[in-house]
Design an enzyme around this catalytic site. Structure first.
Site, PDB file in Angstrom:
ATOM      1  N   ASP A  26       0.914  -1.001  -0.080  1.00  0.00           N
ATOM      2  CA  ASP A  26      -0.017  -0.040   0.264  1.00  0.00           C
ATOM      3  C   ASP A  26       0.811   1.415  -0.095  1.00  0.00           C
ATOM      4  O   ASP A  26       1.811   0.514  -0.353  1.00  0.00           O
ATOM      5  CB  ASP A  26      -0.940   0.222   1.453  1.00  0.00           C
ATOM      6  CG  ASP A  26      -0.420  -0.123   2.611  1.00  0.00           C
ATOM      7  OD1 ASP A  26       0.812   0.927   2.536  1.00  0.00           O
ATOM      8  OD2 ASP A  26      -0.867  -0.874   4.071  1.00  0.00           O
ATOM      9  N   ALA A  27       0.182   2.271   0.145  1.00  0.00           N
ATOM     10  CA  ALA A  27       1.097   3.717  -0.050  1.00  0.00           C
ATOM     11  C   ALA A  27       2.525   3.669   0.821  1.00  0.00           C
ATOM     12  O   ALA A  27       3.609   4.499   0.914  1.00  0.00           O
ATOM     13  CB  ALA A  27       0.369   4.605   0.337  1.00  0.00           C
ATOM     14  N   LYS A  28       2.458   3.279   2.284  1.00  0.00           N
ATOM     15  CA  LYS A  28       3.097   3.032   2.831  1.00  0.00           C
ATOM     16  C   LYS A  28       4.517   2.641   2.886  1.00  0.00           C
ATOM     17  O   LYS A  28       5.854   2.906   3.367  1.00  0.00           O
ATOM     18  CB  LYS A  28       2.774   2.356   4.595  1.00  0.00           C
ATOM     19  CG  LYS A  28       1.935   2.765   5.211  1.00  0.00           C
ATOM     20  CD  LYS A  28       2.120   2.117   6.676  1.00  0.00           C
ATOM     21  CE  LYS A  28       0.731   0.571   6.524  1.00  0.00           C
ATOM     22  NZ  LYS A  28      -0.214   0.780   5.982  1.00  0.00           N
ATOM     23  N   LYS A 175     -13.080  -0.685  -3.107  1.00  0.00           N
ATOM     24  CA  LYS A 175     -12.501  -0.538  -1.928  1.00  0.00           C
ATOM     25  C   LYS A 175     -10.801   0.141  -3.437  1.00  0.00           C
ATOM     26  O   LYS A 175     -10.117  -1.223  -3.212  1.00  0.00           O
ATOM     27  CB  LYS A 175     -12.051   0.039  -0.968  1.00  0.00           C
ATOM     28  CG  LYS A 175     -11.161   1.123   0.030  1.00  0.00           C
ATOM     29  CD  LYS A 175     -11.634   0.885   1.198  1.00  0.00           C
ATOM     30  CE  LYS A 175     -10.232   0.195   1.642  1.00  0.00           C
ATOM     31  NZ  LYS A 175     -10.214  -0.183   3.902  1.00  0.00           N
ATOM     32  N   LYS A 177      -6.238   1.690  -3.032  1.00  0.00           N
ATOM     33  CA  LYS A 177      -5.247   2.147  -2.930  1.00  0.00           C
ATOM     34  C   LYS A 177      -5.381   3.263  -3.503  1.00  0.00           C
ATOM     35  O   LYS A 177      -5.106   2.831  -4.666  1.00  0.00           O
ATOM     36  CB  LYS A 177      -4.228   0.986  -2.642  1.00  0.00           C
ATOM     37  CG  LYS A 177      -4.836   0.334  -1.562  1.00  0.00           C
ATOM     38  CD  LYS A 177      -5.178  -0.075   0.104  1.00  0.00           C
ATOM     39  CE  LYS A 177      -5.078  -0.572   0.782  1.00  0.00           C
ATOM     40  NZ  LYS A 177      -5.696  -0.700   1.716  1.00  0.00           N
ATOM     41  N   ASP A 205      -8.657   4.510  -0.718  1.00  0.00           N
ATOM     42  CA  ASP A 205      -7.777   4.290   1.290  1.00  0.00           C
ATOM     43  C   ASP A 205      -6.259   4.620   0.379  1.00  0.00           C
ATOM     44  O   ASP A 205      -5.705   4.161   0.217  1.00  0.00           O
ATOM     45  CB  ASP A 205      -7.363   2.594   1.172  1.00  0.00           C
ATOM     46  CG  ASP A 205      -7.035   2.969   2.486  1.00  0.00           C
ATOM     47  OD1 ASP A 205      -6.453   3.482   3.638  1.00  0.00           O
ATOM     48  OD2 ASP A 205      -6.890   1.356   3.338  1.00  0.00           O
ATOM     49  N   ASN A 207      -3.757   5.354   3.146  1.00  0.00           N
ATOM     50  CA  ASN A 207      -2.794   4.696   3.762  1.00  0.00           C
ATOM     51  C   ASN A 207      -2.075   5.597   4.429  1.00  0.00           C
ATOM     52  O   ASN A 207      -1.168   5.165   5.356  1.00  0.00           O
ATOM     53  CB  ASN A 207      -2.650   3.589   3.957  1.00  0.00           C
ATOM     54  CG  ASN A 207      -3.449   2.488   3.518  1.00  0.00           C
ATOM     55  OD1 ASN A 207      -3.837   2.191   2.217  1.00  0.00           O
ATOM     56  ND2 ASN A 207      -3.361   0.795   4.703  1.00  0.00           N
ATOM     57  N   GLU A 231     -10.507   6.990   3.107  1.00  0.00           N
ATOM     58  CA  GLU A 231     -10.055   6.275   3.938  1.00  0.00           C
ATOM     59  C   GLU A 231      -8.631   6.977   4.019  1.00  0.00           C
ATOM     60  O   GLU A 231      -7.705   7.162   3.405  1.00  0.00           O
ATOM     61  CB  GLU A 231     -10.057   4.605   3.617  1.00  0.00           C
ATOM     62  CG  GLU A 231      -9.606   3.896   5.047  1.00  0.00           C
ATOM     63  CD  GLU A 231     -10.099   2.548   5.137  1.00  0.00           C
ATOM     64  OE1 GLU A 231     -11.161   2.523   3.941  1.00  0.00           O
ATOM     65  OE2 GLU A 231      -9.050   1.724   5.076  1.00  0.00           O
ATOM     66  N   GLU A 257      -8.505   2.989  11.931  1.00  0.00           N
ATOM     67  CA  GLU A 257      -8.208   1.623  12.242  1.00  0.00           C
ATOM     68  C   GLU A 257      -6.836   0.738  12.488  1.00  0.00           C
ATOM     69  O   GLU A 257      -6.241   0.574  12.922  1.00  0.00           O
ATOM     70  CB  GLU A 257      -7.901   0.331  10.568  1.00  0.00           C
ATOM     71  CG  GLU A 257      -6.775   1.369   9.604  1.00  0.00           C
ATOM     72  CD  GLU A 257      -6.430  -0.158   8.206  1.00  0.00           C
ATOM     73  OE1 GLU A 257      -7.362   1.029   7.643  1.00  0.00           O
ATOM     74  OE2 GLU A 257      -5.357  -0.351   7.588  1.00  0.00           O
ATOM     75  N   ASP A 280     -11.103  -1.801  14.812  1.00  0.00           N
ATOM     76  CA  ASP A 280     -10.417  -2.843  14.211  1.00  0.00           C
ATOM     77  C   ASP A 280     -10.527  -3.929  15.218  1.00  0.00           C
ATOM     78  O   ASP A 280      -9.891  -3.454  17.051  1.00  0.00           O
ATOM     79  CB  ASP A 280      -9.245  -2.571  13.689  1.00  0.00           C
ATOM     80  CG  ASP A 280      -8.543  -4.174  13.611  1.00  0.00           C
ATOM     81  OD1 ASP A 280      -8.455  -5.388  14.941  1.00  0.00           O
ATOM     82  OD2 ASP A 280      -7.839  -4.511  12.485  1.00  0.00           O
ATOM     83  N   HIS A 307     -12.791  -2.947  10.517  1.00  0.00           N
ATOM     84  CA  HIS A 307     -10.797  -2.629   9.670  1.00  0.00           C
ATOM     85  C   HIS A 307     -10.940  -4.306   9.400  1.00  0.00           C
ATOM     86  O   HIS A 307     -11.062  -5.336  10.458  1.00  0.00           O
ATOM     87  CB  HIS A 307      -9.834  -1.579  10.042  1.00  0.00           C
ATOM     88  CG  HIS A 307      -8.762  -2.208   9.353  1.00  0.00           C
ATOM     89  ND1 HIS A 307      -7.952  -3.223  10.328  1.00  0.00           N
ATOM     90  CD2 HIS A 307      -8.067  -2.784   8.162  1.00  0.00           C
ATOM     91  CE1 HIS A 307      -6.611  -3.921   9.507  1.00  0.00           C
ATOM     92  NE2 HIS A 307      -6.675  -3.024   8.489  1.00  0.00           N
TER      93      HIS A 307
END
Ligand SMILES: [Mg+2]
Length: 376
Positions: A26-28, A175, A177, A205, A207, A231, A257, A280, A307
């Site tokens: 994901d973006a991280k 959804k 990313k 999302d 992230n 998100e 989340e 979550d 989540h």
């Protein structure tokens, strides 16, 4: 028939490593903060009582924390032995204080979450009710959306293909990313998916990887795409930033989340940081804590989209007064013998007692560590 107190005889704790078919980004990962994810580590708790009742619950961690959750649970689980499994609030407090010096959030309470969830599963099974019915539900099915097809490691064509397959399978939303280094590429992907799925509900999302300015600029560019929500546009702990964004945009803001306790969520709620809250249960310390949070969220007028861990959250979302969403992830399927059904955009709450899941042989084979606690 009068009530005869039962007692917890044993708690078996297992650390189970679930491999993922494809490394997930994901973006991280794109901001260099994390490596692609290749596995998820689960802490399972299986409780047995003197009267022969059983319950199973789980917690989980991604990238790090699995051994710590397992170690903490192993240290404190003895405090529950001999106690009546029906007194979940009392047991939670006892387990909490057994390890309170390392804090009442994060890894410490995530270790308790597996035991707490197992106690709820046990209680519902004893009553011969699905967990949602034990708690008191508003609905027998919950709107569901797919996330697993929309990660950033997937090409646009792959995301389109996965979205079509999800819709075909009766899943009600998609959804994807965002948060790529190139903002234009994010917008191109989201627009292409909107076009591909027509008026099917769509969420994005980020992230936590946008700064406040980027989130506002991109949020404005996304307004026309009629998203159900944006998100985690910002850092999970930036309540003020989320509140300003939620105020500035028509598109609802969803987050929560990554927060690890009810107290952390309370700050988010008090700051009016989001329209949709995404707690979550394993991360906030289990169902006991999650239910407290639902009361606060409802009072604040928030919508709910828990989540991950649909196997637990489907039951809890069914109990929320406002129409919620549940996140469809098939990753955990190999851990259980049963499957959840989706139809007409909704996930059906299973009619089996408890959570409605039994641990698979495959999960046993992926167990790296296990211990049965029988005394304090
Ligand atoms: Mg998310």
């Amino acid at each position: 028939m009068s009530y005869s107190p039962d007692a917890i005889a044993s708690i078996t704790l297992s650390s189970i490593t679930l491999p993922l078919n494809t490394p997930i980004s994901d973006a991280k990962v794109f901001t260099g903060r994390q490596r692609p994810m290749t596995e998820v580590v689960f802490l399972f708790a299986e409780i047995r009582t003197e009267q022969g009742h059983e319950g199973v619950g789980f917690s989980y961690s991604k990238r790090a924390g699995g051994p710590a959750q397992y170690a903490h649970a192993k240290e404190v689980a003895g405090a529950a032995i001999g106690e009546d499994p029906n007194d979940i609030e009392k047991l939670y407090t006892k387990l909490l204080w057994a390890g309170a010096s390392v804090g009442r959030s994060g890894v410490a309470t995530q270790a308790l979450a597996a035991i707490d969830i197992a106690l709820y599963d046990l209680k519902a099974k004893r009553a011969d009710l699905p967990l949602s019915k034990l708690l008191g539900s508003h609905r027998d099915s919950v709107r569901t959306y797919n996330t697993s097809g929309g990660f950033l490691n997937a090409s646009l064509d792959e995301v389109k293909e996965a979205a079509s397959a999800s819709i075909e399978a009766g899943i009600g939303g998609i959804k994807i990313k965002v948060g790529l280094p190139d903002n234009a590429e994010d917008l191109r992907r989201v627009s292409a998916i909107r076009e591909h799925i027509g008026d099917v509900p769509l969420m994005v999302d980020a992230n936590q990887q946008w700064d406040r300015t980027t989130a506002l600029r991109l949020g404005r560019r996304l307004e026309d795409l009629d998203l159900v929500w944006i998100e985690e546009p910002l850092d999970a702990y930036d309540a003020e930033g989320h509140a300003a964004l939620a105020h500035a945009l028509d598109t609802p803001i969803a987050t929560g989340e990554m927060l690890a306790s009810v107290a952390e969520h309370e700050r988010l709620i008090d700051a009016h940081a989001c329209d949709i809250i995404q707690p979550d249960a394993p991360r906030v310390g289990g169902i006991t804590q999650f239910l407290r949070l639902l009361t606060l969220a409802d009072r604040a007028g928030l919508d709910l989209a828990p989540h991950f861990a649909m196997e637990i959250h489907l039951h809890l979302a069914a109990c929320y007064p406002r129409e919620p969403w549940v996140e469809h992830f098939d990753w955990l399927d190999p851990l259980f013998n049963e499957r959840l059904e989706t139809r007409d955009g909704r996930m059906l709450v299973p009619e089996r007692p408890g959570l409605g899941f039994t641990v698979s042989e495959q999960a046993r084979a992926w167990t790296t560590d296990a211990v049965t606690v029988t005394h304090d």
